[in-house]
Design an enzyme around this catalytic site. Structure first.
Site, PDB file in Angstrom:
ATOM      1  N   GLU A 101       0.854  -1.196   0.000  1.00  0.00           N
ATOM      2  CA  GLU A 101       0.000   0.000   0.000  1.00  0.00           C
ATOM      3  C   GLU A 101       0.891   1.248   0.000  1.00  0.00           C
ATOM      4  O   GLU A 101       1.994   1.229   0.552  1.00  0.00           O
ATOM      5  CB  GLU A 101      -0.909  -0.074   1.247  1.00  0.00           C
ATOM      6  N   ASP A 102       0.411   2.326  -0.609  1.00  0.00           N
ATOM      7  CA  ASP A 102       1.204   3.561  -0.590  1.00  0.00           C
ATOM      8  C   ASP A 102       1.119   4.254   0.770  1.00  0.00           C
ATOM      9  O   ASP A 102       2.134   4.506   1.408  1.00  0.00           O
ATOM     10  CB  ASP A 102       0.786   4.511  -1.741  1.00  0.00           C
ATOM     11  N   ASP A 105      -3.907   5.801   5.818  1.00  0.00           N
ATOM     12  CA  ASP A 105      -4.398   7.095   6.293  1.00  0.00           C
ATOM     13  C   ASP A 105      -5.461   6.817   7.372  1.00  0.00           C
ATOM     14  O   ASP A 105      -5.118   6.541   8.509  1.00  0.00           O
ATOM     15  CB  ASP A 105      -4.947   7.835   5.068  1.00  0.00           C
ATOM     16  N   PHE A 154      -0.796  16.462   3.383  1.00  0.00           N
ATOM     17  CA  PHE A 154      -1.173  15.842   2.109  1.00  0.00           C
ATOM     18  C   PHE A 154       0.094  15.692   1.276  1.00  0.00           C
ATOM     19  O   PHE A 154       0.799  16.658   1.018  1.00  0.00           O
ATOM     20  CB  PHE A 154      -2.217  16.674   1.363  1.00  0.00           C
ATOM     21  N   ASP A 161      -0.647  10.651  -5.945  1.00  0.00           N
ATOM     22  CA  ASP A 161      -1.120  11.804  -6.723  1.00  0.00           C
ATOM     23  C   ASP A 161      -1.852  12.847  -5.895  1.00  0.00           C
ATOM     24  O   ASP A 161      -2.319  12.584  -4.791  1.00  0.00           O
ATOM     25  CB  ASP A 161      -2.082  11.323  -7.817  1.00  0.00           C
TER      26      ASP A 161
HETATM   27  P1  IMP Z   1      -7.434   5.255   3.865  1.00  0.00           P
HETATM   28  O1  IMP Z   1      -8.526   4.311   3.500  1.00  0.00           O
HETATM   29  O2  IMP Z   1      -7.986   6.519   4.485  1.00  0.00           O
HETATM   30  O3  IMP Z   1      -6.351   4.650   4.707  1.00  0.00           O
HETATM   31  O4  IMP Z   1      -6.874   5.786   2.510  1.00  0.00           O
HETATM   32  C1  IMP Z   1      -5.745   5.341   1.911  1.00  0.00           C
HETATM   33  C2  IMP Z   1      -5.657   5.919   0.527  1.00  0.00           C
HETATM   34  O5  IMP Z   1      -5.987   7.312   0.491  1.00  0.00           O
HETATM   35  C3  IMP Z   1      -4.232   5.832   0.045  1.00  0.00           C
HETATM   36  O6  IMP Z   1      -3.992   4.594  -0.586  1.00  0.00           O
HETATM   37  C4  IMP Z   1      -4.155   6.993  -0.922  1.00  0.00           C
HETATM   38  O7  IMP Z   1      -4.594   6.585  -2.185  1.00  0.00           O
HETATM   39  C5  IMP Z   1      -5.131   8.009  -0.358  1.00  0.00           C
HETATM   40  N1  IMP Z   1      -4.395   9.035   0.405  1.00  0.00           N
HETATM   41  C6  IMP Z   1      -4.321   9.155   1.739  1.00  0.00           C
HETATM   42  N2  IMP Z   1      -3.530  10.185   2.090  1.00  0.00           N
HETATM   43  C7  IMP Z   1      -3.086  10.733   0.937  1.00  0.00           C
HETATM   44  C8  IMP Z   1      -2.193  11.827   0.644  1.00  0.00           C
HETATM   45  O8  IMP Z   1      -1.635  12.515   1.516  1.00  0.00           O
HETATM   46  N3  IMP Z   1      -1.959  12.067  -0.684  1.00  0.00           N
HETATM   47  C9  IMP Z   1      -2.557  11.344  -1.672  1.00  0.00           C
HETATM   48  N4  IMP Z   1      -3.367  10.308  -1.440  1.00  0.00           N
HETATM   49  C10 IMP Z   1      -3.640  10.000  -0.141  1.00  0.00           C
END
Ligand code: IMP
Length: 186
Positions: A101-102, A105, A154, A161
């Site tokens: 995973e990138d 969050d 962010f 992206d």
């Molecule tokens: P989560 O479900 O809230 O954990 O979301 C994870 C996904 O949200 C990541 O895989 C990203 O694609 C996107 N995301 C969360 N934070 C950022 C950020 O700072 N920049 C860009 N995409 C983000």
């Protein structure tokens, strides 16, 4: 809607990312030392650069597959709907799997993906996230391996992206909106 002007500040250099991937790869190799062929699952689209560098550093027998999930909802909702937009091509039953995973969050995306993959009965299921924003977590979850813990900013670059731009930056940068930057100087 007019575009809100912003600039990008380097948060994690390409060199620091490469060094961290080298260290993490050693740990992963050790954890999967009894594995014939590891199934590495990249979560699209943000992990595509990370997975490319990671599998080349792993120096083990790997299969690469991809899954695309999208989470809907806004910050005021405590639960989110996670939709699978693109599923894996191959079965994972009885296999050793590493999900890439990138960013973790809120944790909703990874949590839903893990629930789905667990239901397919892999032998071993672990996760690696390049970035972790613990301050934003809504689901109790931590990746098995994390590249860097970062503050609630962010970020873009290295596959990640902002409105489909900046994925090709070789480093992780934080987005600084000009109106906020000016405000913080006052
Ligand atoms: P989560 O479900 O809230 O954990 O979301 C994870 C996904 O949200 C990541 O895989 C990203 O694609 C996107 N995301 C969360 N934070 C950022 C950020 O700072 N920049 C860009 N995409 C983000």
């Amino acid at each position: 809607m007019p575009e809100r002007p912003y600039h990008i500040e380097v948060m994690i250099s390409a060199k620091a990312i490469a060094a961290r991937i080298e260290a993490l790869s050693k740990e992963i190799r050790r954890a999967y030392k009894d594995t014939d062929k590891l199934v590495v699952v990249g979560l699209l689209r943000g992990s595509f650069v990370f997975i490319a560098d990671l599998v080349r550093e792993l120096e083990m027998n790997v299969e690469v597959d991809f899954l695309e999930a999208s989470s809907y909802g806004n910050a005021t909702e405590s639960s989110r709907e996670v939709k699978i937009l693109k599923d894996l091509r191959g079965p994972i039953e009885g296999r050793d799997v590493l999900v890439v995973e990138d960013i973790v969050d809120t944790g909703h995306t990874l949590s839903a993906v893990l629930k789905l993959l667990k239901s397919r009965n892999p032998r071993k299921l672990e996760t690696i996230a390049l970035l972790d924003k613990p301050a934003r977590r809504e689901v109790d979850l931590k990746a098995t391996w994390t590249g860097f813990e970062i503050p609630d900013a962010f970020v873009v670059g290295y596959g990640i992206d902002f409105a489909q731009a900046n994925r090709n930056l070789p480093y992780i940068g934080s987005v600084v909106f000009e109106d906020e930057a000016k405000g913080s100087e006052a």
